[in-house]
Design a protein around this motif. Structure first.
Motif, short mmCIF file in Angstrom:
data_model
loop_
_atom_site.label_atom_id
_atom_site.label_comp_id
_atom_site.label_asym_id
_atom_site.label_seq_id
_atom_site.Cartn_x
_atom_site.Cartn_y
_atom_site.Cartn_z
N ASP A 294 5.13 14.57 2.03
CA ASP A 294 4.83 15.01 0.68
C ASP A 294 3.80 14.07 0.05
O ASP A 294 4.07 12.89 -0.17
CB ASP A 294 6.11 15.02 -0.16
CG ASP A 294 5.87 15.56 -1.57
OD1 ASP A 294 4.77 16.10 -1.81
OD2 ASP A 294 6.77 15.44 -2.41
N SER A 296 2.55 14.41 -2.96
CA SER A 296 2.57 14.48 -4.42
C SER A 296 3.57 13.53 -5.05
O SER A 296 3.51 13.28 -6.26
CB SER A 296 2.89 15.92 -4.86
OG SER A 296 4.15 16.33 -4.34
N SER A 297 4.50 12.98 -4.27
CA SER A 297 5.50 12.05 -4.81
C SER A 297 5.18 10.64 -4.34
O SER A 297 4.54 10.42 -3.31
CB SER A 297 6.90 12.45 -4.32
OG SER A 297 7.01 12.29 -2.92
N SER A 298 5.65 9.67 -5.11
CA SER A 298 5.39 8.27 -4.78
C SER A 298 6.02 7.89 -3.45
O SER A 298 5.41 7.18 -2.63
CB SER A 298 5.93 7.36 -5.89
OG SER A 298 5.28 7.64 -7.11
N LYS A 299 7.24 8.35 -3.21
CA LYS A 299 7.91 8.04 -1.95
C LYS A 299 7.18 8.66 -0.78
O LYS A 299 7.01 8.04 0.28
CB LYS A 299 9.36 8.55 -2.02
CG LYS A 299 10.19 8.16 -0.82
CD LYS A 299 11.66 8.61 -1.01
CE LYS A 299 12.50 8.18 0.19
NZ LYS A 299 13.91 8.61 0.04
N GLY A 300 6.75 9.91 -0.93
CA GLY A 300 6.02 10.57 0.14
C GLY A 300 4.67 9.91 0.39
O GLY A 300 4.25 9.77 1.55
N GLU A 302 3.96 6.74 -0.09
CA GLU A 302 4.23 5.49 0.60
C GLU A 302 4.50 5.72 2.08
O GLU A 302 4.00 4.99 2.95
CB GLU A 302 5.41 4.78 -0.05
CG GLU A 302 5.72 3.42 0.57
CD GLU A 302 6.89 2.73 -0.11
OE1 GLU A 302 7.23 1.60 0.29
OE2 GLU A 302 7.47 3.33 -1.03
N HIS A 350 -5.67 17.88 -0.38
CA HIS A 350 -4.75 17.54 -1.45
C HIS A 350 -5.46 16.80 -2.58
O HIS A 350 -5.25 17.11 -3.77
CB HIS A 350 -3.60 16.69 -0.91
CG HIS A 350 -2.62 16.26 -1.96
ND1 HIS A 350 -1.67 17.11 -2.49
CD2 HIS A 350 -2.48 15.08 -2.62
CE1 HIS A 350 -0.96 16.47 -3.41
NE2 HIS A 350 -1.44 15.22 -3.50
N ASP A 384 -2.59 7.73 -11.61
CA ASP A 384 -2.05 8.67 -10.62
C ASP A 384 -2.88 8.67 -9.34
O ASP A 384 -2.33 8.71 -8.23
CB ASP A 384 -2.02 10.09 -11.20
CG ASP A 384 -1.00 10.23 -12.33
OD1 ASP A 384 -0.10 9.36 -12.40
OD2 ASP A 384 -1.10 11.17 -13.12
N ARG A 387 -2.62 5.65 -6.66
CA ARG A 387 -1.56 5.66 -5.66
C ARG A 387 -2.09 6.01 -4.28
O ARG A 387 -1.48 5.68 -3.27
CB ARG A 387 -0.47 6.67 -6.05
CG ARG A 387 0.23 6.35 -7.38
CD ARG A 387 1.33 7.36 -7.65
NE ARG A 387 0.81 8.73 -7.72
CZ ARG A 387 1.57 9.82 -7.71
NH1 ARG A 387 2.88 9.70 -7.65
NH2 ARG A 387 1.02 11.01 -7.79
#
Length: 817
Positions: A294, A296-300, A302, A350, A384, A387
């Protein structure tokens, strides 16, 4: 050779208590042959000293003489040149190298063998023998004539044996027991001989008496021989047994070697496999992150970043020789390439979508910011996108084509967004300056002599001078007919565009605040965007720039960069900034032009403000986009300022006084007073104070003497001119001070060059013209000198150069060229 040896021993070495042991006939290598002899000798006295002596015949040739001697312990190396072939050459290395050629190889070998024996017997320091056959050093010299010589040498060496301490003590006791042992050696020797014969007889008798014991001894010896035969037989059997064991052990050893080799190969193979597995194995989690992670999310993000870095490490690993031929390695590398291409394509798509989406979100606040005369802040957008900074760096290192594509797409998108925001921002600034709405833009095209500006006050509040308000509070423009105007001096403010009747100090202060607000909004916007571009696209920039940008701690992404500026990447940053903010410079120029049309004195405000912001930008980064752009706009502002000063001068030159007016202040004096008060309030602590001082000088000098003549022509008496404010004694002194002799000569020199450039060299035209110019210059000098004397009587004011100085100036300039 034997005869020569005996002759040398007799004539040279015996008188010196030396014994000759070996001799070789030699000559020096590479020179005309002059034969001589090298002799190896030992002293007869103790301690024994071994020497190498060079002997040659006298010039008359009837006897031999000693020429040079070397101590053998100083000999370091003996070089025989060739150990396998016969070669008569050899070298002796003493304090220097001596090269010799022997008359025969046999003589050379005999001499070297003798040196070797003497070295072994008498010297602790061993001489180094080079290219000498080992057989020569261990065995006797071959037979022949030299056999006798060498044999004699060995015999003589063996004859002499050094006595030990016990033998010396016994001889001394024996000699003490015989009184004539020293005085009569022959008698002592005969006595010793007789005693030896007696002892020999006693020994023989003892042997004969012990015949029985001898027989018993022989019998024991026979038995011992039998025992020895038995032992030898057993040893032979043991040897046969050991031989079989040896063969078996050889087989075992060979087997062990094969096993050891196999184990070594297995360990190496295991090491290679571990290397490939550890460096070419990408975990399933990383593969899943690259294919389906993913973004679009910070975890994804990373997870994708870690996976991309792991993939890059696998692809950049330096393989060992031969690894590239393995089929499994080739398959793994192909899989890595496919993963890289797939993820790079997914990441680029993306990020392009993020650019578009962020742009829509940013446009929603555009109207509110425009009303408040502020520019939208892009920090959330930047935060944003930052990241993805590490992923952009990965893309830059792995797929530069897609990286450049994202670079171009970002610039194309963001430049349209900024252009929309900046144009709206400048439009509001223009409305606030002119007090008109967007529908009243046609005001700019109306003839200024037929219109005037009537403004309602606007609220300007806040410590920073920030302008606030709403669309409904924008001032309305009312076009009025031509009304009463100020006096003629106020035309200095008009510049031929707008009436100055409604302009006052409050209007100019308002313009100053609006212009400062515009620059204050543009500056952080450009710096923040430049900082974002350098971080997001991983372009190194000047670290000093980052310290001046006010951003959130999250945006800093680990603090200020410490890398040095890369000239190539700094150029890329400037190129991107020029494309992104392509509308700033023309919009600023339009705003400056509008301010100049509203009031020419606005150029003073703009010069001070723009200079300050240029100075601030240059202190941050002299080569930055902001510094370059503001510097270009500053040139336009400076031109407007110069135009304002020229207009002031023009007003002075074109002033007309009514014939009815006999008393009063000249109109342009009031105008200059107004200009000076305004300029002093603006330039009081400004960096561009020097420009104002230069303008003062130009205004004060504007056709000064012509003005005096104009006053006299209008009827003012010459002696009353000095009471005019613009032509008093102080102003005269200022004008004269502006033209010292040095400046006059410099101006004349430039004038000579211009005349010389436009005249041909024939017929001496230059000399004629130059002489005429000299006469005219002197005539004008006398005219001005007379005018000063008549209009300023008793003032003692004279010019700083004389007619004689003028003649010298003209003469020296003509001679120097």
């Amino acid at each position: 050779m034997t005869a020569i040896k005996h002759a040398l021993q007799r004539d040279i070495f015996t008188p010196n208590d030396e014994r000759l042991l070996s001799i070789v006939n030699v000559c020096k290598a590479g020179k005309k042959k002059k034969n001589c002899f090298l002799c190896a000798t030992v002293t007869t006295e103790r301690p024994v000293q071994v020497n190498v002596v060079k002997v040659k015949k006298s010039d008359k040739g009837d006897f031999y003489k000693r020429q040079t001697a070397w101590v053998l312990r100083d000999l370091a190396v003996v070089d025989a040149k060739d150990a396998n072939k016969e070669n008569p050459e050899f070298d002796l290395h003493f304090e220097k190298v001596y090269k010799w050629v022997a008359s025969s190889t046999a003589e050379k070998n005999s001499f070297i063998s003798c040196i070797w024996k003497l070295n072994q017997r008498y010297l602790r320091k061993k001489i180094e023998f080079v290219n000498v056959s080992s057989q020569l050093l261990e065995e006797s010299v071959p037979s022949g004539e030299n056999q006798s010589v060498a044999g004699g040498d060995e015999e003589s060496l063996d004859e002499y044996q050094e006595l030990n301490a016990k033998e010396e003590q016994d001889i001394e006791i024996m000699m003490d027991g015989c009184e004539y042992a020293i005085s009569n050696a022959e008698a002592f020797a005969e006595k010793l001989s007789s005693e030896l014969q007696v002892l020999d007889g006693a020994n023989i008798q003892s042997i004969m008496a012990s015949e029985k014991q001898v027989n018993i001894l022989m019998q024991l010896l026979d038995e011992a021989l039998k025992e020895v035969d038995q032992i030898e037989h057993k040893l032979s059997s043991y040897e046969e047994m050991l031989q079989s064991v040896k063969e078996q052990m050889d087989h075992i050893s060979q087997s062990n070697d094969l096993i050891q080799l196999s184990n070594t190969n297995n360990l190496k193979l295991l090491e290679e496999i571990e290397f490939l597995v550890n460096h070419l194995d990408l975990s399933k989690g990383h593969i899943k992150a690259l294919t389906d992670g993913d973004l679009s999310s910070s975890k994804g993000i990373e997870a994708c970043t870690n996976a991309a870095e792991a993939l890059l490490q696998c692809m950049n690993i330096a393989l060992r020789p031969g690894h590239g031929h393995l089929h499994s390695v080739q398959q793994q590398q192909q899989q890595f390439k496919e993963l890289r291409e797939q993820f790079a394509r997914r990441l680029a798509n993306h990020l392009n979508n993020v650019f578009v989406q962020q742009g829509h979100d940013q446009s929603s606040t555009l109207a509110q910011h425009s009303i408040e005369l502020t520019l939208p802040k892009h920090q959330p957008f930047h935060r944003d996108l930052l990241r993805y900074a590490k992923l952009m760096e990965w893309l830059k290192n792995t797929d530069h084509e897609k990286y450049e594509g994202l670079n171009k797409n970002y610039v194309d998108y963001i430049c349209r967004l900024y252009e929309r925001e900046i144009k709206e921002f400048f439009e509001v600034a223009k409305i606030k300056m002119t007090g008109t709405s967007k529908e009243g833009k046609k005001f700019a095209t109306l003839p200024r002599k037929e219109s005037a500006v009537k403004q309602d006050p606007e609220s300007l509040h806040g410590s920073s001078g920030k302008l606030t308000g709403s669309t409904s509070s924008l001032n309305k423009l009312t076009v009025q007919g031509a009304g009463s105007r100020r006096s003629q001096s106020s035309s200095l403010l008009d510049m031929g565009n707008m009436s100055s009747s409604d302009l006052d100090v409050a209007d100019r202060t308002k313009f100053d605040k609006i212009f400062e607000q515009v620059l204050s909004e543009l500056e952080p916007l450009c710096l923040a965007e430049q900082d974002f571009i350098s971080k997001f696209f991983k372009l190194q920039q000047n670290p000093a720039l980052l310290g001046t940008i006010m951003v959130d701690s999250e945006e800093m992404d680990g603090g200020i960069l410490s890398r040095q500026q890369n000239p190539l990447e700094a150029g890329i940053i400037r190129s991107m900034m020029i494309k992104v903010f392509r509308c700033i410079e023309p919009e600023l120029n339009n705003l400056i032009s509008l301010g100049d049309k509203i009031d020419s004195f606005n150029s003073l405000y703009m010069l001070v403000k723009m200079s300050h912001h240029v100075w601030t930008a240059e202190n941050v980064d002299p080569a930055s986009f902001l510094s370059t752009t503001l510097g270009n706009v500053l040139v336009t502002v400076k031109r407007n300022f110069d135009k304002c000063i020229l207009n002031q001068i023009k007003q002075m030159e074109e002033v007309k006084i009514s014939k009815k007016s006999k008393v009063g202040i000249l109109p342009f004096v009031s105008g200059f007073e107004e200009f000076a008060e305004l300029a002093e309030s603006i330039f009081r602590i400004a960096e561009r104070r020097g420009d104002l001082n230069k303008a003062y000088s130009r205004l004060i000098r504007a056709h000064f003497f012509e003005g005096i003549e104009a006053r006299v022509a209008q009827g003012i008496r010459e002696e009353e001119v000095s009471y005019q404010l613009a032509f008093n004694k102080q102003e005269l002194r200022k004008v004269i001070k502006e033209y010292p002799g040095k400046e006059v000569k410099k101006g004349l020199d430039n004038l000579y060059k211009k005349v010389d450039k436009h005249l041909c060299e024939e017929e001496n035209l230059l000399q004629v013209v130059w002489h005429s110019m000299q006469d005219e210059f002197i005539r004008q000098y006398k005219h001005f000198e007379g005018l000063i004397g008549r209009c300023y009587p008793g003032s003692s004011i004279i010019m700083e150069f004389t007619i004689q100085d003028i003649l010298e100036y003209f003469s020296s300039i003509a001679q120097s060229h």
